[in-house]
Scaffold this motif. Structure first.
Motif, PDB file in Angstrom:
ATOM      1  N   THR A  66       0.858  -1.195   0.000  1.00  0.00           N
ATOM      2  CA  THR A  66       0.000   0.000   0.000  1.00  0.00           C
ATOM      3  C   THR A  66       0.893   1.244   0.000  1.00  0.00           C
ATOM      4  N   ALA A  67       0.465   2.280  -0.724  1.00  0.00           N
ATOM      5  CA  ALA A  67       1.271   3.519  -0.758  1.00  0.00           C
ATOM      6  C   ALA A  67       0.676   4.561   0.180  1.00  0.00           C
ATOM      7  N   PRO A  68       1.530   5.356   0.832  1.00  0.00           N
ATOM      8  CA  PRO A  68       1.013   6.421   1.690  1.00  0.00           C
ATOM      9  C   PRO A  68       0.509   7.631   0.896  1.00  0.00           C
ATOM     10  N   ILE A  69      -0.636   8.167   1.324  1.00  0.00           N
ATOM     11  CA  ILE A  69      -1.131   9.432   0.743  1.00  0.00           C
ATOM     12  C   ILE A  69      -1.449  10.380   1.896  1.00  0.00           C
ATOM     13  N   GLN A  70      -1.550  11.668   1.583  1.00  0.00           N
ATOM     14  CA  GLN A  70      -1.884  12.656   2.616  1.00  0.00           C
ATOM     15  C   GLN A  70      -2.548  13.862   1.955  1.00  0.00           C
ATOM     16  N   LEU A  71      -3.596  14.344   2.586  1.00  0.00           N
ATOM     17  CA  LEU A  71      -4.207  15.576   2.076  1.00  0.00           C
ATOM     18  C   LEU A  71      -3.243  16.724   2.331  1.00  0.00           C
ATOM     19  N   LEU A  72      -3.187  17.660   1.417  1.00  0.00           N
ATOM     20  CA  LEU A  72      -2.237  18.768   1.567  1.00  0.00           C
ATOM     21  C   LEU A  72      -2.531  19.574   2.846  1.00  0.00           C
ATOM     22  N   SER A  73      -3.819  19.740   3.182  1.00  0.00           N
ATOM     23  CA  SER A  73      -4.158  20.504   4.403  1.00  0.00           C
ATOM     24  C   SER A  73      -3.557  19.814   5.624  1.00  0.00           C
ATOM     25  N   ASP A  74      -3.625  18.487   5.670  1.00  0.00           N
ATOM     26  CA  ASP A  74      -3.038  17.743   6.786  1.00  0.00           C
ATOM     27  C   ASP A  74      -1.519  17.852   6.778  1.00  0.00           C
ATOM     28  N   PHE A  75      -0.955  17.777   5.580  1.00  0.00           N
ATOM     29  CA  PHE A  75       0.516  17.856   5.452  1.00  0.00           C
ATOM     30  C   PHE A  75       1.017  19.175   6.054  1.00  0.00           C
TER      31      PHE A  75
ATOM     32  N   PHE B  19      -2.866  26.291  -6.104  1.00  0.00           N
ATOM     33  CA  PHE B  19      -1.942  25.148  -6.100  1.00  0.00           C
ATOM     34  C   PHE B  19      -1.806  24.563  -4.695  1.00  0.00           C
ATOM     35  N   SER B  20      -1.829  25.431  -3.678  1.00  0.00           N
ATOM     36  CA  SER B  20      -1.635  24.902  -2.322  1.00  0.00           C
ATOM     37  C   SER B  20      -2.970  24.687  -1.611  1.00  0.00           C
ATOM     38  N   CYS B  21      -4.049  24.444  -2.389  1.00  0.00           N
ATOM     39  CA  CYS B  21      -5.357  24.204  -1.766  1.00  0.00           C
ATOM     40  C   CYS B  21      -5.303  22.927  -0.929  1.00  0.00           C
ATOM     41  N   GLY B  22      -6.006  22.956   0.197  1.00  0.00           N
ATOM     42  CA  GLY B  22      -5.949  21.835   1.139  1.00  0.00           C
ATOM     43  C   GLY B  22      -6.430  20.526   0.556  1.00  0.00           C
ATOM     44  N   SER B  23      -7.263  20.564  -0.487  1.00  0.00           N
ATOM     45  CA  SER B  23      -7.824  19.318  -1.025  1.00  0.00           C
ATOM     46  C   SER B  23      -6.863  18.587  -1.966  1.00  0.00           C
ATOM     47  N   ALA B  24      -5.730  19.210  -2.314  1.00  0.00           N
ATOM     48  CA  ALA B  24      -4.742  18.505  -3.161  1.00  0.00           C
ATOM     49  C   ALA B  24      -4.250  17.267  -2.415  1.00  0.00           C
ATOM     50  N   VAL B  25      -3.917  16.227  -3.178  1.00  0.00           N
ATOM     51  CA  VAL B  25      -3.513  14.960  -2.556  1.00  0.00           C
ATOM     52  C   VAL B  25      -2.042  14.673  -2.860  1.00  0.00           C
ATOM     53  N   LEU B  26      -1.308  14.264  -1.832  1.00  0.00           N
ATOM     54  CA  LEU B  26       0.087  13.863  -2.020  1.00  0.00           C
ATOM     55  C   LEU B  26       0.178  12.343  -1.951  1.00  0.00           C
ATOM     56  N   THR B  27       0.888  11.733  -2.887  1.00  0.00           N
ATOM     57  CA  THR B  27       1.186  10.295  -2.831  1.00  0.00           C
ATOM     58  C   THR B  27       2.707  10.202  -2.867  1.00  0.00           C
ATOM     59  N   PHE B  28       3.289   9.328  -2.049  1.00  0.00           N
ATOM     60  CA  PHE B  28       4.749   9.352  -1.937  1.00  0.00           C
ATOM     61  C   PHE B  28       5.315   7.975  -1.612  1.00  0.00           C
ATOM     62  N   PRO B  29       6.673   7.866  -1.840  1.00  0.00           N
ATOM     63  CA  PRO B  29       7.671   8.866  -2.196  1.00  0.00           C
ATOM     64  C   PRO B  29       8.041   8.798  -3.682  1.00  0.00           C
TER      65      PRO B  29
END
Ligand SMILES: Cc1cc2nc3c(=O)[nH]c(=O)nc-3n(C[C@H](O)[C@H](O)[C@H](O)COP(=O)(O)OP(=O)(O)OC[C@H]3O[C@@H](n4cnc5c(N)ncnc54)[C@H](O)[C@@H]3O)c2cc1C
Length: 535
Positions: free
Chosen positions: A411-420, A471-481
């Motif tokens: 499984t890959a980690p994701i994080q909402l930008l607002s949480d990040f 671009f830095s809206c909280g709803s953007a999603v990060l998947t990493f690394p």
């Protein structure tokens, strides 16, 4: 058509909702009018074509398409001087492959990514019957294995998103833009078109093929190499090299223990063959660490990116899905967007067990709901102790931590930008649904990356909002690394493209540290082949 072209530059056409065809026609008409009045001669539309085309969207209320139109003209025009018009003789590239080389055994090319493919294509055209060895499978078999990794998490460590026919970029957006300024880039584009790529890649300022087209193009290149007497051996891995005391590589040892004689050896192994790098070092090939970058994939709605960059013109056919390039420098550290995939998908890209690696791809149509790009922070050699082992370990540690943090089952980690931004991992994606090709779980990027990476990401992503609103809206999603942005090592070579201490060993492409991307890797492979023809 004549081989003398008049290039009418800077022909501007206002963006409208008309089709690209209509706008291209308007540009050709405008260019012919300029040329006719400057040269007092007549030219027909059938003598003209779009040579380059770019978008100037600096003023969102007045977006312009900027063309260079080529018109075939008689030879005597070459001496004319016209403002805004250049005359040029079309290049016959095949002349570059003329040589008088005689060989007893074949040159061997390791790797069938862009650098290996184009290196082998040139050697085959020169009549030297190269043998290509590629650790991964052919593209059809590869597509099945990659699919099975994405759907069921079954990773084949020899055939995956990094390894196999076509190399690392086969499951990509197929962006072909390169920062290198080399006339061979034009040759690469024309060969890709000859092998089935859409013809506009030859003239668009930011061309892309799309993963769907790429798969057929690489197959066609392979067929041509074979038709010219070359061989392409899939599922065949370079294990080690044998060289005599003078530094001449005489043969290579394959994964099955067989020995293959070679007249010369081209190392086109890409940036992910960590095992091969280690083997080469134990065969006295000099390898040095180099800076690279790591970061995350960020996803937004493509429609939001279109609105932000194209305003009222968002959705116009001639503009397509909007793309961006962003960067900031903070002291010695750079934060930048990389490999933006409009309308794309975030793809699972590991090549080894117990690791998570992200990347991005798009189909030619770029019609997916989300836009994604890597946001990467530069990593200097001091960050990993300035050694090859340290460089590889730095990448691997992050990939393994991501694997463990997200559950240890692929499984890959994701994080909402607002949480990040708040350093927590609580909220599930809502507005923007991640497109990652495997399972995802909400996790904290601070548990995966060294602090200087997450600090750089927070600062960079916040600042990018000044370039692209939202671009830095909280709803953007990060998947990493995202760790495989470039090679962590370089194999030094001299001006004849020869590796230190060797008489016939040619390190090339991205893995050797001489390219970054499909086009530049292909160009490097061609240059290595040409050096060999002339050495
Ligand atoms: C998902 C993804 C998306 C990308 N998107 C883009 C994009 O849109 N535009 C762009 O310009 N770039 C993109 N890239 C980067 C681009 O793919 C690389 O820069 C390029 O492929 C490098 O070419 P190369 O020939 O040097 O190496 P590679 O393409 O990596 O090819 C190396 C080949 O060598 C083989 N190999 C390695 N070790 C051995 C061995 N021991 N024996 C035999 N064979 C071996 C590998 O299997 C591989 O096929 C993307 C990469 C990925 C992974």
């Amino acid at each position: 058509m004549n081989n003398i072209l008049a290039l009418v530059r800077n022909v501007k056409i206002k963006c409208t909702f008309d089709s690209s065809e209509v706008l291209d026609c308007a540009a050709i008409k405008k260019a012919l009018k300029i040329l006719r009045s400057a040269l007092h001669a007549s030219f027909s539309e059938s003598d003209a074509f779009v040579y380059k085309k770019s978008v100037d969207a600096r003023d969102r209320g007045d977006i312009l398409l900027v063309y260079t139109v080529a018109v075939s003209v008689p030879e005597e025009m070459l001496s004319k001087k016209v403002r805004g018009v250049d005359f040029l003789v079309m290049q016959n590239y095949d002349e570059m492959f003329l040589h008088s080389k005689k060989t007893e055994s074949s040159p061997v090319v390791v790797g069938f990514g862009p650098s290996g493919m184009f290196c082998a294509l040139v050697l085959a055209k020169a009549g030297l019957c190269p043998v290509v060895i590629e650790r991964g499978a052919d593209v059809d078999e590869r597509a099945k294995k990659v699919d099975s990794y994405w759907k069921d998490g079954i990773l084949d460590t020899e055939t995956n998103v990094q390894f196999g026919e076509g190399g690392a970029g086969t499951f990509s957006d197929g962006k072909l833009l390169t920062r290198i300024s080399d006339k061979l880039s034009g040759y690469v584009l024309s060969e890709l078109v000859r092998h089935g790529a859409p013809k506009e890649i030859a003239y668009l300022a930011k061309p892309h093929i799309g993963t769907d087209n790429l798969r057929n193009v690489v197959k066609s290149i392979r067929k041509e190499i074979i038709s010219l007497g070359g061989k392409v051996l899939f599922n065949t891995k370079l294990e080690s090299i044998c060289a005599d005391a003078s530094g001449r590589v005489t043969s290579v040892v394959l994964g099955n223990g067989e020995e293959l004689k070679c007249d010369s050896l081209f190392l086109c192994i890409g940036h992910s063959a960590r095992d091969t790098v280690k083997n080469l070092m134990s065969n006295n090939v000099s390898v040095l660490p180099k800076p690279f970058s790591v970061g995350v994939r960020i996803e937004h709605l493509q429609s939001d990116i279109n609105d932000a960059l194209y305003g009222d013109f968002a959705g116009a056919e001639c503009l397509g899905a909007a793309q961006y390039t962003l960067s900031r420098k903070y002291g010695t550290r750079a934060v930048y967007s990389f490999c933006m995939c409009p309308g794309g998908t975030v793809v699972a890209s590991a090549s080894d067990k117990n690791q998570i690696v992200t990347n991005g791809m798009s189909y030619y149509a770029r019609d997916g709901k989300n836009a994604n790009s890597a946001i990467a922070v530069s990593v200097d050699t001091e960050d990993f102790g300035n050694t090859v082992e340290g460089a590889i370990r730095f990448q691997e540690d992050i990939e393994k931590r991501a694997y463990a943090v997200a559950g240890g089952d692929g499984t890959a980690p994701i994080q909402l930008l607002s949480d990040f931004f708040e350093g927590k991992a609580e909220s599930a994606p809502d507005k923007i649904i991640p497109t990652y090709t495997g399972r995802v779980a909400v996790r904290n990027a601070d548990d995966v990356f060294p602090k200087f990476i997450t600090d750089g990401l927070r600062r960079g992503i916040s600042d990018f909002d000044r370039d692209i609103k939202g671009f830095s809206c909280g709803s953007a999603v990060l998947t990493f690394p995202e760790t495989r942005t470039s090679s962590p090592v370089r194999i030094p070579r001299n001006d004849k493209f020869l590796a230190d201490g060797f008489l016939n060993l040619y390190p090339c492409g991205e893995g050797a540290g001489y390219a970054g991307g499909i086009t530049s890797a292909a160009v490097d492979g061609i240059k290595a082949a040409i050096c060999y023809l002339n050495n």
